[in-house]
Each structure stands twice: as structure tokens, then as C-alpha cells.
Design a protein around this motif. Structure first.
Motif, PDB file in Angstrom:
ATOM      1  N   ARG A   1       0.871  -1.173   0.000  1.00 43.91           N
ATOM      2  CA  ARG A   1       0.000   0.000   0.000  1.00 43.91           C
ATOM      3  C   ARG A   1       0.906   1.220   0.000  1.00 43.91           C
ATOM      4  O   ARG A   1       1.718   1.398   0.902  1.00 43.91           O
ATOM      5  N   VAL A   2       0.753   2.071  -1.012  1.00 45.20           N
ATOM      6  CA  VAL A   2       1.607   3.248  -1.133  1.00 45.20           C
ATOM      7  C   VAL A   2       0.875   4.543  -0.795  1.00 45.20           C
ATOM      8  O   VAL A   2       1.503   5.591  -0.667  1.00 45.20           O
ATOM      9  N   TYR A   3      -0.455   4.467  -0.643  1.00 43.64           N
ATOM     10  CA  TYR A   3      -1.221   5.667  -0.299  1.00 43.64           C
ATOM     11  C   TYR A   3      -2.514   5.248   0.375  1.00 43.64           C
ATOM     12  O   TYR A   3      -3.133   4.245  -0.007  1.00 43.64           O
ATOM     13  N   SER A   4      -2.905   6.012   1.378  1.00 41.30           N
ATOM     14  CA  SER A   4      -4.126   5.737   2.106  1.00 41.30           C
ATOM     15  C   SER A   4      -4.665   7.044   2.676  1.00 41.30           C
ATOM     16  O   SER A   4      -3.896   7.846   3.212  1.00 41.30           O
ATOM     17  N   THR A   5      -5.962   7.239   2.572  1.00 48.26           N
ATOM     18  CA  THR A   5      -6.568   8.423   3.182  1.00 48.26           C
ATOM     19  C   THR A   5      -6.921   8.190   4.644  1.00 48.26           C
ATOM     20  O   THR A   5      -7.384   9.111   5.315  1.00 48.26           O
ATOM     21  N   ASN A   6      -6.688   6.982   5.141  1.00 46.36           N
ATOM     22  CA  ASN A   6      -6.886   6.674   6.558  1.00 46.36           C
ATOM     23  C   ASN A   6      -5.732   5.783   7.005  1.00 46.36           C
ATOM     24  O   ASN A   6      -5.862   4.559   7.044  1.00 46.36           O
ATOM     25  N   GLU A   7      -4.610   6.417   7.324  1.00 47.43           N
ATOM     26  CA  GLU A   7      -3.415   5.633   7.676  1.00 47.43           C
ATOM     27  C   GLU A   7      -3.518   4.969   9.042  1.00 47.43           C
ATOM     28  O   GLU A   7      -2.758   4.054   9.322  1.00 47.43           O
ATOM     29  N   GLU A   8      -4.446   5.420   9.871  1.00 50.85           N
ATOM     30  CA  GLU A   8      -4.629   4.745  11.154  1.00 50.85           C
ATOM     31  C   GLU A   8      -5.178   3.336  10.935  1.00 50.85           C
ATOM     32  O   GLU A   8      -4.695   2.364  11.499  1.00 50.85           O
ATOM     33  N   ALA A   9      -6.192   3.225  10.096  1.00 51.65           N
ATOM     34  CA  ALA A   9      -6.812   1.924   9.831  1.00 51.65           C
ATOM     35  C   ALA A   9      -6.091   1.161   8.731  1.00 51.65           C
ATOM     36  O   ALA A   9      -5.965  -0.063   8.801  1.00 51.65           O
ATOM     37  N   TYR A  10      -5.608   1.881   7.707  1.00 50.75           N
ATOM     38  CA  TYR A  10      -4.958   1.262   6.549  1.00 50.75           C
ATOM     39  C   TYR A  10      -3.648   1.990   6.243  1.00 50.75           C
ATOM     40  O   TYR A  10      -3.582   2.802   5.325  1.00 50.75           O
ATOM     41  N   PRO A  11      -2.614   1.693   7.037  1.00 47.01           N
ATOM     42  CA  PRO A  11      -1.350   2.419   6.868  1.00 47.01           C
ATOM     43  C   PRO A  11      -0.599   2.024   5.595  1.00 47.01           C
ATOM     44  O   PRO A  11      -0.788   0.942   5.053  1.00 47.01           O
ATOM     45  N   VAL A  12       0.227   2.957   5.159  1.00 50.22           N
ATOM     46  CA  VAL A  12       1.177   2.668   4.090  1.00 50.22           C
ATOM     47  C   VAL A  12       2.203   1.710   4.680  1.00 50.22           C
ATOM     48  O   VAL A  12       2.640   1.885   5.818  1.00 50.22           O
ATOM     49  N   PHE A  13       2.583   0.679   3.943  1.00 51.68           N
ATOM     50  CA  PHE A  13       3.478  -0.332   4.497  1.00 51.68           C
ATOM     51  C   PHE A  13       4.387  -0.910   3.433  1.00 51.68           C
ATOM     52  O   PHE A  13       4.204  -0.662   2.241  1.00 51.68           O
ATOM     53  N   GLY A  14       5.352  -1.709   3.884  1.00 52.01           N
ATOM     54  CA  GLY A  14       6.231  -2.421   2.971  1.00 52.01           C
ATOM     55  C   GLY A  14       5.488  -3.565   2.309  1.00 52.01           C
ATOM     56  O   GLY A  14       4.294  -3.769   2.513  1.00 52.01           O
ATOM     57  N   ARG A  15       6.194  -4.323   1.546  1.00 50.78           N
ATOM     58  CA  ARG A  15       5.595  -5.418   0.784  1.00 50.78           C
ATOM     59  C   ARG A  15       5.116  -6.548   1.680  1.00 50.78           C
ATOM     60  O   ARG A  15       5.666  -6.796   2.738  1.00 50.78           O
ATOM     61  N   LYS A  16       4.059  -7.237   1.190  1.00 45.40           N
ATOM     62  CA  LYS A  16       3.592  -8.453   1.857  1.00 45.40           C
ATOM     63  C   LYS A  16       3.077  -9.416   0.797  1.00 45.40           C
ATOM     64  O   LYS A  16       2.680  -9.014  -0.296  1.00 45.40           O
ATOM     65  N   GLN A  17       3.092 -10.686   1.124  1.00 43.37           N
ATOM     66  CA  GLN A  17       2.595 -11.725   0.221  1.00 43.37           C
ATOM     67  C   GLN A  17       1.073 -11.654   0.119  1.00 43.37           C
ATOM     68  O   GLN A  17       0.393 -11.417   1.114  1.00 43.37           O
ATOM     69  N   MET A  18       0.574 -11.869  -1.076  1.00 46.37           N
ATOM     70  CA  MET A  18      -0.866 -11.943  -1.288  1.00 46.37           C
ATOM     71  C   MET A  18      -1.195 -13.346  -1.755  1.00 46.37           C
ATOM     72  O   MET A  18      -0.732 -13.770  -2.813  1.00 46.37           O
TER      73      MET A  18
END
Length: 154
Positions: free
Chosen positions: A46-63
Motif C-alpha cells: 500500500r503506497v497511499y491511504s486516506t486513513n493511515e490509522e486503519a490502513y497504513p502505508v506499508f512495505g511489501r507483503k505476500q498476497m
């Protein structure tokens, strides 16, 4: 669209584009949450979020594989989830989504050279989105291609 194209050529990328896209989508479609994710192989970030408290910008993760991923990532089909049932079908974190007062979603695959390189995701209250909103979102999602390619390169 002119403002978005101007933002794309302005310094301070990719944040300049992300903020301009947020403004444009807020004015044209509306949302309670906007997130932008790029994809590299089976990893997402995730490189952008309008609610970083609930959905923070983060490094890579497996999907891992999901029906949603098969539709949006693999088949490159936009997803319009108009209600709570669609949110439950698509997302394991539906309880968090509902706790934010959200109950509808638009997911647009960002495709470059035949590959899904990311998604643009809008969420709002249940019943907020129509096929017209989906079409409007699809029209601007390709502007994310340079930003997502750059994110993958890093």
C-alpha cells in the motif's frame, strides 16, 4: 483530467499525483477511504491511504490466492461491490471496513503491458457506487502506471 495530467508532470512524485488523484476522486465520485496498492509478483504494498490509522502505508507483503484476486488481479476485471455482502465476499478484513462505516467498494486494476501492476481502491457507505462511478474510476486509474512502475523498481 487536465489537472491530473498537470499533476503527473509536476515535481514531488508520486505524492503530488496521489494527492491530485485523491482530490479529483473526492470531487467526482466520492469515497470514505481511498487506498493505492502496487503489485510485484505475488507481493503487494500500500503506497497511499486516506486513513493511515486503519490502513497504513506499508512495505511489501505476500498476497495469497482469493476469489477477489482471481477477478481483479488475474482476470484484470474491475470490481463493483455495492453492499455489505460484496465486502464480505471480497475481503477478510470486512469487520474493520464495516467499523469505518464503509459498505461499498470499487477496485480498479492498474494494467501495464498486459500485467496487473496494482489497484486503485475506493470505499464508501453501502449503496454509494454505481456502474457510472466504476467507469469514472477506470478512466483515471491508468495515470498510476508510472508511479507503480517506479515503486516496483525501487
Amino acid at each position: 483530467m487536465t489537472d491530473l495530467l498537470a499533476a503527473l508532470s509536476s515535481p514531488g512524485q508520486p505524492q503530488t499525483l496521489y494527492r491530485a488523484l485523491e482530490k479529483h476522486l473526492s470531487e467526482t465520485i466520492g469515497f470514505g477511504l481511498l487506498t493505492l496498492l502496487y503489485r510485484d509478483g505475488q507481493e503487494v504494498a500500500r503506497v497511499y491511504s486516506t486513513n493511515e490509522e486503519a490502513y497504513p502505508v506499508f512495505g511489501r507483503k505476500q498476497m495469497g490466492p482469493t476469489p477477489w484476486g482471481e477477478k481483479v488481479i488475474d482476470r484484470q476485471e474491475a470490481f463493483l461491490g455495492p453492499d455489505r455482502e460484496a465486502i464480505i465476499w471480497a475481503f477478510y478484513d470486512h469487520d474493520l471496513i464495516f467499523s469505518l462505516g464503509l459498505g461499498a467498494v470499487i477496485n480498479i486494476p492498474v494494467v501495464y503491458d498486459g500485467e496487473t501492476i496494482g489497484t486503485m481502491n475506493l470505499l464508501d457507505k453501502s449503496g454509494a457506487y454505481t456502474q457510472e462511478h466504476l467507469r469514472q474510476a477506470q478512466a483515471v486509474a491508468p495515470l498510476l502506471i508510472p508511479a507503480y512502475l517506479e515503486a516496483r523498481r525501487r
